[in-house]
Design an enzyme around this catalytic site. Structure first.
Site: not given
Ligand code: NAD
Length: 418
Positions: A109-110
């Site tokens: 994720a980011k």
């Protein structure tokens, strides 16, 4: 693909080039590849914040969850003017492969907010961080998605995130990693990414049968990653001859005293102006003659246009995605080895994993335990990747993606996603 076409690739399309190449080598199922082309979930939020001057500023923020087949989503939060949705998506993809390469039980994720924290007061950044958590809190969770620091964010930002999340959902220290030690952060998390980078550099000298004491290193970026890489590489025995940050760079072919740079930085807020050294621009810094060039700031700083002028013997990717695909092809054609980001800068997420496990167990490891466990994992992964290059006749980036895509594809199939 021509250089002109390659230059037009967005950050996520650039990352996908490595995935497609691996999928072709591994004969990965097209359904798995289709799943990995896009994100599982993308939250895009409008974040209104009342600034100190009483004016309302509407920021745009994101949390992108790319793939969670191997575990909860994991990835940093970037506060930067260029942190748009596609950059965040590309960074989320890289996290999927980085976590798999290190064999951590996480997906990728980011998050990001398009903002310039260097032009905001501390209270403005605090308000923005809390408002961001209000907007994305529903997709976070200790077994769902665990953020961490990245460019423009730090342990203080994580403390505010933990506090904002806790106000709504109850005290949950494991909801973020990279927290201050006083709030349940892990010893060694601040230096972990740089320690991993410097460890890869040291292991590369073993691989190429050289000695750190004979090697000259240039590092772009003197934030969390660049400064810790410089300190630890200096301790190992490398000679650091060039450093930079957003305000400019410094060059001394005889070597730079890193402790003295830290003293200068504490006063000047930049490496620029340090003596004895010549001033250089960030563009000149990348083209300095050296053994190892370590981009540790922004993405896409080495590209088709400047790759021909890079004089380093090897490029060590401490930043995420610092080389465009056409820049990479140009370096490959010139025989300049590149150690890939998903291996080189994975020390940070590895110690984030240690922090998460310590929070879950409500137990604390000593700094020595953290560093020893990190060292073991970084060294093992480095040699696994280099071993694969020899076995398959591939370059390090291809080998790293092959190992990680195999793991991600296996988990996707076992879960029954396709
Ligand atoms: P940071 O915000 O602490 O430091 C960024 C550095 O880059 C600063 O020295 C800044 O002055 C410099 N910089 C910014 N814009 C620049 C420009 N235009 N030209 C030259 N220098 C510039 O960020 P960080 O956490 O050190 O992250 C650096 C890179 O490492 C990013 O690509 C990030 O995604 C990657 N990374 C960070 C971590 C982590 O644990 N922090 C982990 C893995 C990868």
């Amino acid at each position: 693909m021509t250089t002109v076409e390659a230059a037009k690739l967005s950050p996520s399309e650039s990352v996908l080039q490595s995935v497609y190449a691996s999928a072709a080598r591994l004969k990965t199922s097209p359904e798995v590849v289709d799943l990995l082309k896009t994100s599982w979930r993308e939250v895009r939020a409008q974040i209104p914040v009342r600034m100190d001057n009483r004016k309302l500023h509407i920021f745009e923020g994101y949390r992108v969850q790319h793939n969670g087949a191997r575990g909860p989503y994991k990835g940093g939060i970037r506060f930067h003017p260029l942190a748009d949705i596609d950059e965040v998506r590309a960074l989320a993809m890289l996290m999927t492969y980085k976590c798999a390469l290190m064999d951590l039980p996480f997906g990728g994720a980011k998050g990001g907010v398009m903002c310039d924290p260097s032009r905001m007061s501390e209270t403005e950044v605090n308000r923005l961080t809390r408002a961001y958590v209000q907007h994305i809190g529903m997709v976070l969770g200790i077994n769902r998605d665990i953020p961490a620091p990245d460019m423009g964010t730090n342990a203080q930002t994580m403390a505010w995130m933990m506090d904002a999340y806790g106000q709504r959902y109850g005290y949950t220290p494991g909801i973020v990693t990279g927290k201050p030690v006083e709030l349940g952060g892990s010893y060694g998390r601040d230096q972990a990414t740089g320690r991993g980078v410097a460890t890869c550099m040291r292991e590369y000298t073993v691989h190429e049968k050289t000695n750190p004491r004979d090697l000259k290193v240039v590092i772009q970026g003197y934030g969390n990653v660049g400064s810790w890489t410089a300190r630890i590489a200096h301790q190992i025995g490398f000679t650091i001859i060039g450093l930079s940050d957003i305000k400019g760079g410094i060059y001394n072919p005889d070597g730079i005293d890193i402790a003295a740079v830290d003293k200068h930085f504490a006063v000047a807020g930049s490496v620029a102006g340090f003596e004895p050294a010549e001033p250089v621009t960030n563009e000149q810094l990348l083209e300095l003659p050296c053994d190892y060039l370590v981009p540790a700031a922004l993405g896409e700083v080495i590209h088709a246009e400047n790759a021909a002028r890079i004089k380093a013997r090897a490029v060590i990717e401490a930043a995420n995605h610092p080389i465009t695909p056409d820049g990479d092809a140009a370096l490959n054609a010139r025989g300049i080895p590149v150690l890939p980001d998903i291996m080189v800068n994975a020390g940070g997420v590895t110690v984030s994993y240690f922090e998460w496990t310590q929070n879950i167990q409500q137990f604390r490891w000593s700094l020595e335990e953290v560093n020893a466990e990190l060292e073991k994992r970084v060294v093992a992964t480095f040699h696994e990747v280099m071993g694969r290059t020899v076995r398959d006749g591939t370059l390090p980036r291809a080998a790293a993606f092959d190992i990680s895509l195999e793991r991600v594809a296996k988990a996707i199939t076992l879960r029954g996603f396709v």
